[in-house]
Design an enzyme around this catalytic site. Sequence first.
Site, PDB file in Angstrom:
ATOM      1  N   GLU A 551       0.875  -1.182   0.000  1.00  0.00           N
ATOM      2  CA  GLU A 551       0.000   0.000   0.000  1.00  0.00           C
ATOM      3  C   GLU A 551       0.896   1.210   0.000  1.00  0.00           C
ATOM      4  O   GLU A 551       1.856   1.287   0.787  1.00  0.00           O
ATOM      5  CB  GLU A 551      -0.905   0.019   1.241  1.00  0.00           C
ATOM      6  N   ASN A 610      -4.348   5.031  -2.142  1.00  0.00           N
ATOM      7  CA  ASN A 610      -5.511   5.594  -1.444  1.00  0.00           C
ATOM      8  C   ASN A 610      -6.087   6.746  -2.255  1.00  0.00           C
ATOM      9  O   ASN A 610      -5.388   7.678  -2.605  1.00  0.00           O
ATOM     10  CB  ASN A 610      -5.111   6.101  -0.065  1.00  0.00           C
ATOM     11  N   GLU A 642      -7.784   2.158  -3.379  1.00  0.00           N
ATOM     12  CA  GLU A 642      -8.406   1.989  -2.049  1.00  0.00           C
ATOM     13  C   GLU A 642      -9.390   3.118  -1.808  1.00  0.00           C
ATOM     14  O   GLU A 642      -9.038   4.296  -1.860  1.00  0.00           O
ATOM     15  CB  GLU A 642      -7.333   1.980  -0.945  1.00  0.00           C
ATOM     16  N   ASP A 672     -11.605   0.320   1.807  1.00  0.00           N
ATOM     17  CA  ASP A 672     -10.672   0.573   2.918  1.00  0.00           C
ATOM     18  C   ASP A 672     -11.446   0.701   4.231  1.00  0.00           C
ATOM     19  O   ASP A 672     -12.620   1.072   4.244  1.00  0.00           O
ATOM     20  CB  ASP A 672      -9.918   1.885   2.635  1.00  0.00           C
ATOM     21  N   GLU A 730      -5.953  -5.526   8.144  1.00  0.00           N
ATOM     22  CA  GLU A 730      -5.046  -4.380   8.323  1.00  0.00           C
ATOM     23  C   GLU A 730      -4.605  -4.248   9.769  1.00  0.00           C
ATOM     24  O   GLU A 730      -5.351  -4.597  10.679  1.00  0.00           O
ATOM     25  CB  GLU A 730      -5.793  -3.090   7.969  1.00  0.00           C
TER      26      GLU A 730
HETATM   27  P1  C2E Z   1      -5.148   3.803   5.912  1.00  0.00           P
HETATM   28  O1  C2E Z   1      -5.425   3.927   4.466  1.00  0.00           O
HETATM   29  O2  C2E Z   1      -6.092   2.948   6.686  1.00  0.00           O
HETATM   30  O3  C2E Z   1      -3.676   3.350   6.104  1.00  0.00           O
HETATM   31  C1  C2E Z   1      -3.256   2.431   7.030  1.00  0.00           C
HETATM   32  C2  C2E Z   1      -2.649   3.117   8.164  1.00  0.00           C
HETATM   33  O4  C2E Z   1      -2.420   2.158   9.188  1.00  0.00           O
HETATM   34  C3  C2E Z   1      -1.279   3.721   7.851  1.00  0.00           C
HETATM   35  O5  C2E Z   1      -1.120   4.871   8.617  1.00  0.00           O
HETATM   36  C4  C2E Z   1      -0.326   2.637   8.332  1.00  0.00           C
HETATM   37  O6  C2E Z   1       0.934   3.148   8.683  1.00  0.00           O
HETATM   38  C5  C2E Z   1      -1.062   2.153   9.538  1.00  0.00           C
HETATM   39  N1  C2E Z   1      -0.702   0.784   9.893  1.00  0.00           N
HETATM   40  C6  C2E Z   1      -0.433  -0.269   9.102  1.00  0.00           C
HETATM   41  N2  C2E Z   1      -0.166  -1.381   9.809  1.00  0.00           N
HETATM   42  C7  C2E Z   1      -0.297  -1.011  11.102  1.00  0.00           C
HETATM   43  C8  C2E Z   1      -0.126  -1.732  12.315  1.00  0.00           C
HETATM   44  O7  C2E Z   1       0.169  -2.938  12.387  1.00  0.00           O
HETATM   45  N3  C2E Z   1      -0.319  -1.062  13.453  1.00  0.00           N
HETATM   46  C9  C2E Z   1      -0.658   0.289  13.442  1.00  0.00           C
HETATM   47  N4  C2E Z   1      -0.837   0.923  14.609  1.00  0.00           N
HETATM   48  N5  C2E Z   1      -0.835   0.980  12.314  1.00  0.00           N
HETATM   49  C10 C2E Z   1      -0.624   0.328  11.139  1.00  0.00           C
HETATM   50  P2  C2E Z   1      -0.633   6.199   7.947  1.00  0.00           P
HETATM   51  O8  C2E Z   1       0.393   5.967   6.942  1.00  0.00           O
HETATM   52  O9  C2E Z   1      -0.366   7.138   9.073  1.00  0.00           O
HETATM   53  O10 C2E Z   1      -1.907   6.738   7.183  1.00  0.00           O
HETATM   54  C11 C2E Z   1      -2.996   7.142   7.840  1.00  0.00           C
HETATM   55  C12 C2E Z   1      -4.113   7.380   6.908  1.00  0.00           C
HETATM   56  O11 C2E Z   1      -3.851   8.468   6.061  1.00  0.00           O
HETATM   57  C13 C2E Z   1      -4.432   6.230   5.975  1.00  0.00           C
HETATM   58  O12 C2E Z   1      -5.154   5.266   6.570  1.00  0.00           O
HETATM   59  C14 C2E Z   1      -5.183   6.942   4.891  1.00  0.00           C
HETATM   60  O13 C2E Z   1      -6.543   7.098   5.243  1.00  0.00           O
HETATM   61  C15 C2E Z   1      -4.526   8.293   4.862  1.00  0.00           C
HETATM   62  N6  C2E Z   1      -3.545   8.308   3.749  1.00  0.00           N
HETATM   63  C16 C2E Z   1      -2.252   7.944   3.789  1.00  0.00           C
HETATM   64  N7  C2E Z   1      -1.702   8.149   2.566  1.00  0.00           N
HETATM   65  C17 C2E Z   1      -2.680   8.627   1.752  1.00  0.00           C
HETATM   66  C18 C2E Z   1      -2.749   9.032   0.383  1.00  0.00           C
HETATM   67  O14 C2E Z   1      -1.778   8.972  -0.362  1.00  0.00           O
HETATM   68  N8  C2E Z   1      -3.925   9.507  -0.085  1.00  0.00           N
HETATM   69  C19 C2E Z   1      -5.014   9.561   0.699  1.00  0.00           C
HETATM   70  N9  C2E Z   1      -6.162  10.027   0.190  1.00  0.00           N
HETATM   71  N10 C2E Z   1      -5.015   9.188   2.006  1.00  0.00           N
HETATM   72  C20 C2E Z   1      -3.837   8.732   2.514  1.00  0.00           C
HETATM   73 CA    CA Z   2      -5.576   2.649   2.878  1.00  0.00          CA
HETATM   74 CA    CA Z   3      -7.267   1.377   6.233  1.00  0.00          CA
END
Ligand code: C2E
Ligand code: CA
Ligand code: CA
Length: 779
Positions: A551, A610, A642, A672, A730
């Site tokens: 991802e 995403n 996603e 998602d 996830e």
């Molecule tokens: P998401 O799409 O649900 O992304 C998964 C989030 O869960 C990511 O946080 C990832 O680092 C985190 N994660 C994955 N495995 C684990 C785990 O085992 N434990 C924990 N505690 N967390 C885990 P991240 O990277 O901080 O992203 C947060 C949110 O920001 C994402 O949730 C998504 O909604 C948004 N996001 C991130 N990148 C993009 C993007 O390029 N475009 C858009 N529109 N939204 C984004």
């Molecule tokens: Ca995602």
């Molecule tokens: Ca997610």
Amino acid sequence: MGLKRVCIRMTVVLLVLFCLYGLSALFLPEPLTESLAVLALLLASAYLFQVYRILPEAIDTRYSYILLAASCLIWAGGQVQSLLIVLQKGHQAHTAIPEYTFLLVNMLLAGAFVVVWHSLFTRRNFVQLLVDNLTILILSLLFLWQIFFRKDASSIARLAAGNTTDLMTLILDLLVCMGVFQWIVSVRSGQMAPSILLLTVSANGFALLSILQLYMKLWNYPLPTSLLDVLSVATFTGMAIGGLGRLCASGAPQPLAKISNVGLRGRWPVLLIFPASIFMLFLLNFTPTTQTPLDYSWSLLLIFLHWLISRYIQLSIENERLLALEKQNTATLEQRVAEQVKALTRLTQEDSLTSLWNRHSFIQALEQAMDEEEPLSLLLVDVDRFKIINSSYGPVAGDEVLREVARRLKEWNAGRGLLARMGADDFAVLYREPLSSAQLTNLCSELMARFQTPYKLGNNQFELSVSIGAFEQTEPTHSSGQLLQSAESALQQARSQGYGRFQIFDPLTNRDLTNGSRIELMLSKPGVEAEFQLYYQPQFALPGLELVGAESLLRWRSAEHGFIAPGYFIPLAEKSGMIVQIGTWVLREAFLQSVEWRHTHLKPLKLGVNVSPLQLDQPGFLDTVRTLLAETGADPAALDIEITETVMIRNTGEMQAVFSALRGMGFSISVDDFGSGYASLGYLSKFPFDRIKLDKSLIDSLLSPVASGALVVKSILDMSKTLGICTIAEGVEKQEQMDLLVSMGCNQLQGYLAGRPVPAGEFRRLFIQGRPQPVKIPY
Ligand code: C2E
Ligand code: CA
Ligand code: CA
């Protein structure tokens, strides 16, 4: 009641003794008579002393009784002395009481009046008392001049030259008489108790007897000593009976307190006694001096003047009283108005539901504290899930829950901070002191603990919890808004961690970030993309953990503020619309990365991108995607879009069309955050999804003691299987979670357990090189 009876008995004894003495003076020999007189006087003295002893201490005139008792005793002494002379000399003639006895007794009587005067002066109107006394003094002097000295100046000289004791006795007598008179005259309101009247008249009688005796001595009349003795004993008996009467009334309110020289009841006619007695004595031929009308007119003029001045004084006293009354009324009115203003202010300051301060007054207090440059600490408290409670159970239950929250907050706060309700389910606490992080942590933990017990309302039980954002002021803040914003940003952070969490504002990582619009501004700067980078988190097939894809996750390392979490800035970018541009950049980056992987590794990795619902709403979205595909040469089959589950709820025709078009181009689509709260399984059949991503909260619930979590996950997995949709879990952090997921038949896994998001280079090193070839992509 007992006291009254004793007093009556004593009075009877005194009267009987006096009658015996009077009779014996007529018929019995001298020594016996004298003895009876001494007995009567000793008894009167003892009774007067008792009156002094028994009267309550609060009555300040009680000391006059000890003086009266003493005078009585001394008079008895005088009687004993004359009795001894009678016995010694053996002659039958009556001997007069010695002059110094007269003087002493008069001194004590005058002393008794001074005590009473003192009490009068402290309680009465001074000017009126002065006028009364002056009038009486002048009238008495006139009387003395006209009657006692027979308008003959040489007689004054004679009296003065003869015996100083006599002169002093005369002055003292004059004082006593004046005392009695001024008392009677100055009473303008209140009733004088008969006992007091008897007492004063008796004392006055004694003084008059003394004057009479002096007069007879001065003008060489033979003294009727026996008669004078009987009359003297009578006056002392009268004083004692008066004292006993006073004692009986001691339980009742103090008579003196009721008597006042304020009030217009005219007592002035009493003063006419002076000219009247002069006239009477003249008529009775008491004195050979003739009185001219001029002599009377002096007295009458004086009495008229006294009447006039008294009237004026009394009117001004009355005016003053009215003024004071009016002042008091005004004061009462002012107090009432002040109370009402206070009540009204409270109403405007208070939140009507919880009786806490309202937002407006809280901000005022905050600004005031800032003006005073006080160091502050602030807590923002948000009730978790309140909106759900309110919409599911209705506003009445919602209000009750808020009241309960307020009650728990008050209990916890215990007056330490200023507690306010800021909005529907937001509360705030202001501390006008700097609190350390440790103190704030303590406060927050204590508050959380208050919400451990569920709240029972009717048949429902609410598991209440709150999220808290705390702010400690370490440097001057410019505005209350800025301060609240800091606490708000801490609260946001707390909320992003789940329910029932608290977060203390960290000025180092959050410097200026508190200001949402500032972030928006920074995001809108041209060239901000240079600060962006995509990270890649691996995704694996279960149960063998073969790498199937990744991802892409956006990272922003701002030149100004360093790393800013996507959970923070992406919602802001969505709010401002900036997400469209940012999303385009992400798509291009991800497409390029996918192309690179295909070229360098020939591995068909699926790369997830995403896409914000806002991007999907854009009319040009599909065109953008087509252009990007053309530009980068990416293969849609290696890309997964996603889309968050909230999109399903909207279920618009356009959305369906966009999905179909994307799938038509060759992209796969994942839902998602499935299970994070909005969508249900029912939606799955309506949309053509390829994969669902089970939200981290569901995965977390697998290991919770409540079995329902695992059941929900199982049913989602089963349903997806039936529909032929691939599943990925996830946020898998623990081996036990993975084991359970495998046993339930989950297809894929993503999470820290298997790999964290990393930059492309690291991704290659960690997850591609030296790993088994990926299996065929199942979706
Ligand atoms: P998401 O799409 O649900 O992304 C998964 C989030 O869960 C990511 O946080 C990832 O680092 C985190 N994660 C994955 N495995 C684990 C785990 O085992 N434990 C924990 N505690 N967390 C885990 P991240 O990277 O901080 O992203 C947060 C949110 O920001 C994402 O949730 C998504 O909604 C948004 N996001 C991130 N990148 C993009 C993007 O390029 N475009 C858009 N529109 N939204 C984004
Ligand atoms: Ca995602
Ligand atoms: Ca997610």
